[in-house]
Design a protein around this motif. Structure first.
Motif, PDB file in Angstrom:
ATOM      1  N   ASP A  12      47.959  44.281  37.528  1.00 12.07           N
ATOM      2  CA  ASP A  12      48.439  44.833  36.252  1.00 12.07           C
ATOM      3  C   ASP A  12      47.540  44.405  35.101  1.00 12.07           C
ATOM      4  O   ASP A  12      47.073  45.237  34.323  1.00 12.07           O
ATOM      5  CB  ASP A  12      49.865  44.340  35.969  1.00 12.07           C
ATOM      6  CG  ASP A  12      50.893  45.122  36.757  1.00 12.07           C
ATOM      7  OD1 ASP A  12      50.512  45.688  37.797  1.00 12.07           O
ATOM      8  OD2 ASP A  12      52.060  45.152  36.323  1.00 12.07           O
ATOM      9  N   VAL A  13      47.292  43.125  35.037  1.00 17.85           N
ATOM     10  CA  VAL A  13      46.516  42.634  33.901  1.00 17.85           C
ATOM     11  C   VAL A  13      45.067  43.093  34.009  1.00 17.85           C
ATOM     12  O   VAL A  13      44.421  43.394  33.001  1.00 17.85           O
ATOM     13  CB  VAL A  13      46.656  41.094  33.763  1.00 17.85           C
ATOM     14  CG1 VAL A  13      46.022  40.366  34.918  1.00 17.85           C
ATOM     15  CG2 VAL A  13      46.072  40.622  32.437  1.00 17.85           C
ATOM     16  N   ALA A  14      44.565  43.196  35.232  1.00 16.09           N
ATOM     17  CA  ALA A  14      43.192  43.682  35.422  1.00 16.09           C
ATOM     18  C   ALA A  14      43.059  45.122  34.944  1.00 16.09           C
ATOM     19  O   ALA A  14      42.111  45.467  34.226  1.00 16.09           O
ATOM     20  CB  ALA A  14      42.799  43.563  36.892  1.00 16.09           C
ATOM     21  N   VAL A  15      44.037  45.953  35.326  1.00 12.92           N
ATOM     22  CA  VAL A  15      43.998  47.359  34.915  1.00 12.92           C
ATOM     23  C   VAL A  15      44.143  47.465  33.394  1.00 12.92           C
ATOM     24  O   VAL A  15      43.415  48.222  32.736  1.00 12.92           O
ATOM     25  CB  VAL A  15      45.107  48.156  35.644  1.00 12.92           C
ATOM     26  CG1 VAL A  15      45.294  49.522  35.004  1.00 12.92           C
ATOM     27  CG2 VAL A  15      44.770  48.316  37.116  1.00 12.92           C
ATOM     28  N   LEU A  16      45.071  46.691  32.842  1.00 17.13           N
ATOM     29  CA  LEU A  16      45.254  46.717  31.386  1.00 17.13           C
ATOM     30  C   LEU A  16      43.953  46.329  30.674  1.00 17.13           C
ATOM     31  O   LEU A  16      43.567  46.958  29.676  1.00 17.13           O
ATOM     32  CB  LEU A  16      46.372  45.752  30.978  1.00 17.13           C
ATOM     33  CG  LEU A  16      47.806  46.254  31.181  1.00 17.13           C
ATOM     34  CD1 LEU A  16      48.803  45.135  30.915  1.00 17.13           C
ATOM     35  CD2 LEU A  16      48.095  47.443  30.275  1.00 17.13           C
ATOM     36  N   ALA A  17      43.278  45.315  31.209  1.00 23.57           N
ATOM     37  CA  ALA A  17      42.049  44.845  30.568  1.00 23.57           C
ATOM     38  C   ALA A  17      40.980  45.926  30.601  1.00 23.57           C
ATOM     39  O   ALA A  17      40.292  46.171  29.599  1.00 23.57           O
ATOM     40  CB  ALA A  17      41.553  43.579  31.271  1.00 23.57           C
ATOM     41  N   ASP A  28      37.802  56.402  37.612  1.00 26.20           N
ATOM     42  CA  ASP A  28      36.957  55.676  36.666  1.00 26.20           C
ATOM     43  C   ASP A  28      37.413  54.223  36.560  1.00 26.20           C
ATOM     44  O   ASP A  28      36.592  53.294  36.546  1.00 26.20           O
ATOM     45  CB  ASP A  28      37.048  56.396  35.317  1.00 26.20           C
ATOM     46  CG  ASP A  28      36.227  55.701  34.246  1.00 26.20           C
ATOM     47  OD1 ASP A  28      35.071  55.358  34.542  1.00 26.20           O
ATOM     48  OD2 ASP A  28      36.767  55.515  33.136  1.00 26.20           O
ATOM     49  N   VAL A  29      38.727  54.017  36.511  1.00 27.78           N
ATOM     50  CA  VAL A  29      39.268  52.654  36.431  1.00 27.78           C
ATOM     51  C   VAL A  29      38.938  51.890  37.710  1.00 27.78           C
ATOM     52  O   VAL A  29      38.534  50.721  37.668  1.00 27.78           O
ATOM     53  CB  VAL A  29      40.785  52.694  36.161  1.00 27.78           C
ATOM     54  CG1 VAL A  29      41.391  51.305  36.225  1.00 27.78           C
ATOM     55  CG2 VAL A  29      41.068  53.344  34.810  1.00 27.78           C
ATOM     56  N   VAL A  30      39.104  52.562  38.858  1.00 30.42           N
ATOM     57  CA  VAL A  30      38.764  51.920  40.139  1.00 30.42           C
ATOM     58  C   VAL A  30      37.304  51.464  40.118  1.00 30.42           C
ATOM     59  O   VAL A  30      36.969  50.321  40.468  1.00 30.42           O
ATOM     60  CB  VAL A  30      38.978  52.895  41.319  1.00 30.42           C
ATOM     61  CG1 VAL A  30      38.479  52.299  42.623  1.00 30.42           C
ATOM     62  CG2 VAL A  30      40.441  53.282  41.430  1.00 30.42           C
ATOM     63  N   ARG A  31      36.441  52.360  39.678  1.00 24.15           N
ATOM     64  CA  ARG A  31      35.005  52.062  39.682  1.00 24.15           C
ATOM     65  C   ARG A  31      34.701  50.854  38.793  1.00 24.15           C
ATOM     66  O   ARG A  31      33.924  49.982  39.167  1.00 24.15           O
ATOM     67  CB  ARG A  31      34.247  53.297  39.183  1.00 24.15           C
ATOM     68  CG  ARG A  31      32.839  53.360  39.699  1.00 24.15           C
ATOM     69  CD  ARG A  31      32.093  54.596  39.299  1.00 24.15           C
ATOM     70  NE  ARG A  31      32.950  55.721  38.922  1.00 24.15           N
ATOM     71  CZ  ARG A  31      32.540  56.982  38.927  1.00 24.15           C
ATOM     72  NH1 ARG A  31      31.342  57.290  39.324  1.00 24.15           N
ATOM     73  NH2 ARG A  31      33.326  57.940  38.528  1.00 24.15           N
ATOM     74  N   ALA A  36      33.314  45.217  38.191  1.00 20.72           N
ATOM     75  CA  ALA A  36      33.569  43.887  37.623  1.00 20.72           C
ATOM     76  C   ALA A  36      33.678  42.818  38.706  1.00 20.72           C
ATOM     77  O   ALA A  36      33.847  41.636  38.383  1.00 20.72           O
ATOM     78  CB  ALA A  36      34.849  43.932  36.794  1.00 20.72           C
ATOM     79  N   GLY A  37      33.632  43.257  39.979  1.00 19.99           N
ATOM     80  CA  GLY A  37      33.629  42.265  41.048  1.00 19.99           C
ATOM     81  C   GLY A  37      34.854  42.311  41.935  1.00 19.99           C
ATOM     82  O   GLY A  37      34.921  41.611  42.945  1.00 19.99           O
ATOM     83  N   LEU A  38      35.848  43.142  41.589  1.00 16.73           N
ATOM     84  CA  LEU A  38      37.043  43.241  42.426  1.00 16.73           C
ATOM     85  C   LEU A  38      36.811  44.307  43.501  1.00 16.73           C
ATOM     86  O   LEU A  38      37.394  45.388  43.470  1.00 16.73           O
ATOM     87  CB  LEU A  38      38.268  43.590  41.581  1.00 16.73           C
ATOM     88  CG  LEU A  38      38.625  42.573  40.498  1.00 16.73           C
ATOM     89  CD1 LEU A  38      39.801  43.073  39.669  1.00 16.73           C
ATOM     90  CD2 LEU A  38      38.968  41.225  41.124  1.00 16.73           C
TER      91      LEU A  38
END
Lengths: 109, 381
Positions: A12-17, A28-31, A36-38
């Motif tokens: 959640d916080v990763a996606v929000l960031a 695009d968010v996945v990419r 970012a390393g995830l």
């Protein structure tokens, strides 16, 4: 260690960031998360998370028509999302600090 | 060239995968499914394009993302929605459950066979063909319904041959093919109602035999009518054994002329045993094409003074097919009540027939010349 399990708690916080940085559509968010390393992040998990955050009112959404290819649903962060991000960022820092101290302390002992 | 084909294949694979994912989400309300999956195809295609790098295997979404079921489960879990339960909300009765589990066991046993994999793959490849066949079965069943019920018959003008003859028939068939294919691909409501495509398949399978019989029958009987050029062709429903036949062709109407060659009306015709001679056996429900008349006609009976309907009164009266109200609001069996105009005599083959010379007075040109005029005179008393 199985990082996918860890990821579940912080997705959640990763996606929000990522969305707070710049509006984006699903893949695009996945990419950007992967960049970012995830690397382990699952496509469907990200899409599901985006939908959930949106229905919780943390994200806005709008459709961008495209000349070539399909229309895209973009997500952006709103005030509620920003507040959520700030709170979770604080939580994470405390948690990560605690864990680091615990692990380092054990390793030093 | 190669790139375009690979691209096309990837798009198809993505479409199929997305449809499967939607099927696995089918227990959710449709708007929720839409919300979860509205960009799914685009996202999958992007991900595949990113990961492909000319690698053929990467085209298969199942290799890249896992099974559609797992993908749907992940989507659902991340979105905070309840887990999909394989059993529907209402449990099946025990007997049905036993049958289902027996079926599942049999299917599992079959899947373990070495031939299962290639057979399943061939079946998957043949699915588009089945979608088209399914649509044709639906088309033919529709024609049958129209013929049997008379519903919209004058607009559709159905035929039984199984091959569309008219533009409207082609349009109906193409529409059914389109719907069938889209349902097969999980579009047009099939994602929200996952049983839609399967139900259509089951219905089509159930209809295979009746439709085959119907089509075979029409082809069998159709041969008798195939070469009709001059006289009337029954569109549907007439029994070929009955009626009046001339030169191998069924006759719809008889025209009677008197000795002076003038046409007669309302002539009752009986055979040597006193049975009424009927040309039509459809009681007025079929349409007939008359020679030289563009519109099909339907015939109406005469009535005797007892009120009984008489079909052996010639020439049969009738009217163009469109002058009848075939919607039949009162459910009558008497087509005269459906006729919105006055019945009239169909066009005569000729206005006047040759005059017949009364026997013993004079000889026409058709009489044998061996009989001299003098003989006739002497034969008379």
């Amino acid at each position: 260690m199985d990082t996918t399990q860890l990821l579940k708690g912080v997705l959640d916080v990763a996606v929000l960031a990522v969305v707070a940085e710049e509006d984006g559509y699903g893949y695009d968010v996945v990419r950007r998360l992967r960049a970012a390393g995830l690397a382990e992040v699952g496509d469907a998990s990200v899409y599901g998370t985006l939908r959930r955050l949106y229905s919780q009112g943390a994200l806005t959404s709008y459709v961008v028509p495209s000349d070539e290819g399909p229309h895209r649903k973009y997500y952006g962060i709103n005030a509620q999302g920003r507040a959520m991000l700030d709170a979770q960022r604080t939580d994470w820092r405390e948690f990560a600090g605690t864990m680091s101290r615990l692990l380092d302390g054990k390793a030093a002992a | 060239m190669n790139g375009t084909r690979a691209h096309e294949r990837a798009r198809e694979a993505v479409g199929r995968y997305a449809a499967e994912v939607r099927r696995h989400l089918a227990d959710l309300p449709p708007d929720q499914v839409d919300d979860l999956t509205d960009d799914l195809e685009a996202d999958l295609a992007d991900a595949i394009a990113d990961g492909a790098d000319g690698d053929e295997g990467a085209v298969d979404p199942a290799v890249r993302f896992g099974t559609p079921g797992a993908y749907a489960e992940e989507l659902r879990a991340a979105a905070g929605l309840p887990h999909g339960s394989p059993a529907s909300a209402k449990p099946w009765p025990a007997r049905v459950q036993r049958l289902r589990s027996a079926g599942a066991r049999a299917a599992a046993a079959a899947r373990r066979q070495p031939w299962a994999e290639p057979v399943a793959r061939a079946a998957t490849d043949l699915r588009p063909l089945w979608w088209v066949v399914r649509a044709w079965i639906g088309y033919q069943a529709l024609m049958w319904v129209v013929i049997q019920t008379g519903w919209l018959v004058r607009y559709v003008q159905p035929d039984r041959h199984g091959l569309p003859q008219r533009t409207l028939h082609w349009a109906i068939l193409l529409l059914l093919v389109l719907v069938s294919v889209q349902w097969g691909r999980g579009r047009w409501g099939a994602a929200q109602l996952p049983r839609l495509s399967r139900t259509a398949s089951v219905v089509a399978l159930v209809l295979v035999v009746p439709v085959a019989v119907f089509t075979y029958e029409s082809r069998f009987y159709g041969a008798a009518y195939a070469d009709v050029q001059y006289v009337e062709v029954p569109v549907a429903g007439a029994q070929p054994e009955d009626g009046v036949w001339v030169d191998g062709v069924q006759v719809s109407n008889l025209f009677v002329y008197d000795a002076a060659g003038e046409p007669l009306a309302d002539v009752q015709v009986f055979d040597d045993r006193g049975r009424p001679v009927r040309t039509t056996t459809d009681d007025g429900w079929s349409s007939w094409s008359l020679p030289g008349v563009e519109q099909p006609w339907a015939f109406v009976p005469a009535a005797d003074d007892d009120g009984r309907l008489r079909w052996n009164v010639y020439p049969l009266q009738g009217a163009p097919y469109d002058d009848f109200d075939w919607s039949n609001p009162d459910g009558t069996r008497d087509t005269r009540e459906l006729l919105e105009a006055d019945p009239r005599t169909p066009p005569l083959p000729f206005a006047k027939a040759p005059t017949i010379v009364p026997g013993g007075q004079d000889e026409g040109p058709g009489e044998p010349t061996s009989t001299a005029p003098g003989d006739a005179v002497t034969a008379a008393p």
